[in-house]
Design a protein around this motif. Structure first.
Motif, PDB file in Angstrom:
ATOM      1  N   LEU A  88      68.078  37.827 -67.034  1.00 45.89           N
ATOM      2  CA  LEU A  88      67.576  38.476 -68.334  1.00 45.89           C
ATOM      3  C   LEU A  88      68.083  39.996 -68.244  1.00 45.89           C
ATOM      4  CD1 LEU A  88      65.507  36.125 -67.673  1.00 45.89           C
ATOM      5  CD2 LEU A  88      63.887  37.485 -68.607  1.00 45.89           C
ATOM      6  N   GLU A 120      69.892  35.716 -70.953  1.00 46.83           N
ATOM      7  CA  GLU A 120      68.874  35.699 -71.913  1.00 46.83           C
ATOM      8  C   GLU A 120      68.347  37.146 -72.193  1.00 46.83           C
ATOM      9  OE1 GLU A 120      65.517  32.971 -70.664  1.00 46.83           O
ATOM     10  OE2 GLU A 120      66.839  31.806 -69.785  1.00 46.83           O
ATOM     11  N   PRO A 123      62.422  40.243 -72.577  1.00 48.53           N
ATOM     12  CA  PRO A 123      61.045  40.601 -73.565  1.00 48.53           C
ATOM     13  C   PRO A 123      60.630  42.025 -73.459  1.00 48.53           C
ATOM     14  CG  PRO A 123      60.529  39.065 -71.501  1.00 48.53           C
ATOM     15  CD  PRO A 123      62.158  39.479 -71.516  1.00 48.53           C
ATOM     16  N   GLU A 124      59.853  42.266 -73.945  1.00 45.25           N
ATOM     17  CA  GLU A 124      59.168  43.430 -73.672  1.00 45.25           C
ATOM     18  C   GLU A 124      58.448  43.720 -72.323  1.00 45.25           C
ATOM     19  OE1 GLU A 124      56.769  44.898 -76.904  1.00 45.25           O
ATOM     20  OE2 GLU A 124      58.649  44.969 -78.352  1.00 45.25           O
ATOM     21  N   ILE A 126      57.321  41.274 -68.588  1.00 44.90           N
ATOM     22  CA  ILE A 126      57.614  40.092 -67.907  1.00 44.90           C
ATOM     23  C   ILE A 126      56.479  39.767 -66.830  1.00 44.90           C
ATOM     24  CG2 ILE A 126      59.189  39.052 -66.132  1.00 44.90           C
ATOM     25  CD1 ILE A 126      61.141  41.331 -67.684  1.00 44.90           C
TER      26      ILE A 126
END
Length: 268
Positions: A88, A120, A123-124, A126
């Motif tokens: 990520l 990927e 996100p904000e 994890i």
């Protein structure tokens, strides 16, 4: 070309650290990877793939978090792909990372030719095994740079935001004003221990980051004052940063103290 390489694995407050170094021509460079609560943060360089891949095999992370796209942080991301471990990262340079890295010769010599890899978007927040990591945008060293705050433990994984308390040279692409803004942002969060990808474990991380902010703020103020006195970039550099470091000539100027000055003047 003969390099001296070393690797050291340690543990601090539940976090496993692997540091590997590579030295030649009077230049010594190091990088870290960290493992915390089933998460690997950064993957080290391709040139040091043997110790980093052994580390990855030993800790068996469920995911990899990348602080930024530079090759000493993403060099073994492709190996994680081959193991089926999700990688990520900030999406800003995801497309570029799907191709083999193209960067100056000295960086290929020290860090190797980083293979292409898939990732990927981060996100904000994890959620790992038991902890929660917050993703914090901290550009300046690189446009896609992020830091990870383990909100469960109060540990900050700062990538290359800190590195050293008194910055003397930076990459051409770095921005001191942006780094100052990022440090101010990171200091709004509650953390103590810090894990830096070049300084390693910093026990009093928040204090260290405050000291760096004070230093950079004073540098910015002095550069601005000298500029208003009529001095140019080279004159300000000679006044404030007269010392020359081997990496400056070895990198053909990609690393240089004058980039500190020019990045400050660009925002005046």
């Amino acid at each position: 070309m003969i390099f001296k390489q070393t690797s050291t694995k340690t543990e601090r407050s539940g976090v496993q650290l692997l540091e590997s170094t590579r030295a030649a021509f009077g230049v010594k460079l190091n990088c870290y990877a960290f493992y915390s609560d089933d998460v690997l943060i950064d993957t080290g360089s391709y040139s040091l793939r043997q110790p980093f891949r052994t580390f990855i095999d030993d800790v068996k992370p469920s995911m990899v978090l990348i602080t930024h796209h530079h090759e000493d942080h993403t060099g073994n991301a492709s190996y994680c792909n081959s193991k089926g471990i999700p990688v990520l990262m900030n999406p800003l340079y995801r497309k570029e990372c799907t191709e083999k890295a193209n960067y100056p010769f000295y960086r290929r010599v020290f860090w190797g030719k980083r293979p292409a890899f898939q990732s990927e978007a981060l996100p904000e927040v994890i959620h790992s095994g038991r902890d929660v990591f917050k993703v914090i945008s901290t550009p300046g060293h690189a446009a896609d740079h992020v830091s990870f705050l383990n909100e469960s433990t109060g540990q900050l994984f700062s990538g290359d935001l800190y590195v050293s308390p008194k910055t003397k040279i930076v990459l051409r692409e770095e921005s001191i004003p942006a780094i100052i803004r990022s440090i101010r942002e990171i200091l709004t969060y509650d953390f103590d221990e810090m894990f830096c990808c070049h300084a390693g474990y910093v026990k009093n991380g928040k204090k260290a980051m405050k000291l760096k902010l004070e230093y950079l703020t004073k540098i910015k103020e002095k550069v601005t004052a000298l500029h208003h006195e009529g001095l140019g970039v080279n004159e300000i550099q000679q006044t404030m940063f007269p010392k020359k470091y081997p990496i400056m000539s070895f990198s053909r100027g990609e690393w240089d103290s004058k980039h500190i000055v020019s990045s400050i003047l660009e925002e005046l």
